[in-house]
Design an enzyme around this catalytic site. Sequence first.
Site, short mmCIF file in Angstrom:
data_model
loop_
_atom_site.label_atom_id
_atom_site.label_comp_id
_atom_site.label_asym_id
_atom_site.label_seq_id
_atom_site.Cartn_x
_atom_site.Cartn_y
_atom_site.Cartn_z
N GLY A 272 0.78 -1.23 0.00
CA GLY A 272 0.00 0.00 0.00
C GLY A 272 0.81 1.28 0.00
N TYR B 156 0.03 0.37 -11.94
CA TYR B 156 -0.60 1.56 -12.51
C TYR B 156 -2.01 1.25 -13.00
CZ TYR B 156 4.14 3.46 -12.30
OH TYR B 156 5.37 3.88 -11.88
N GLY C 296 3.09 2.31 -2.19
CA GLY C 296 3.11 2.90 -3.53
C GLY C 296 1.80 3.61 -3.84
N ASN D 20 8.39 -3.60 -17.63
CA ASN D 20 8.24 -3.51 -16.18
C ASN D 20 6.82 -3.90 -15.77
OD1 ASN D 20 8.25 -2.85 -13.49
ND2 ASN D 20 9.24 -0.87 -13.76
#
Length: 164
Positions: free
Chosen positions: A99, A135, A101, A128
């Site tokens: 969490g 994301y 990030g 990546n």
Amino acid sequence: MNGTTAHFRFATKGDIPGILEMIRRLAAYEHAEDEVRATPELLDEWMFERRAAETVVMEAPDAGIVGIAVFFQNFSTWTGTGGMYLEDLYIDEPYRGNGAGRALMAHLAGICKKRGWVRLDWSCLDWNEPSLGFYQRIGAARMDEWVHHRLSGDALEALAAEAV
């Protein structure tokens, strides 16, 4: 450390050694250690004297800086407003996946909102997968139709020589 225990703050000049260490760790993660040219003097000049970029540091109790987000303001002609371009995001391995990030990205989104910036943009290497997945999970739209370009080194010098 999770997102609720993470401590975020804007970097100061005293953080330059820690910022540079995070930059080096990011470069190693991206298999580009030999490309880092940043020095403490350059970071001081460009981040703090010229104010070309800002850095948010993530600190862990008893560990110091364990993550960074380096960003600068960009501008959208289409919206007529400013935005944030996230140049680098790095969190040390032991602090990922819990969490922190997400909390750091939420902190950056909060800066955008506070400043009236309507977008948060960044690039990610196509290999990546952990970051690309992260994301996607936070709701970011992948912009595959845009192709990133860069002019640097000899090509930049050659084109600049044509300037009148």
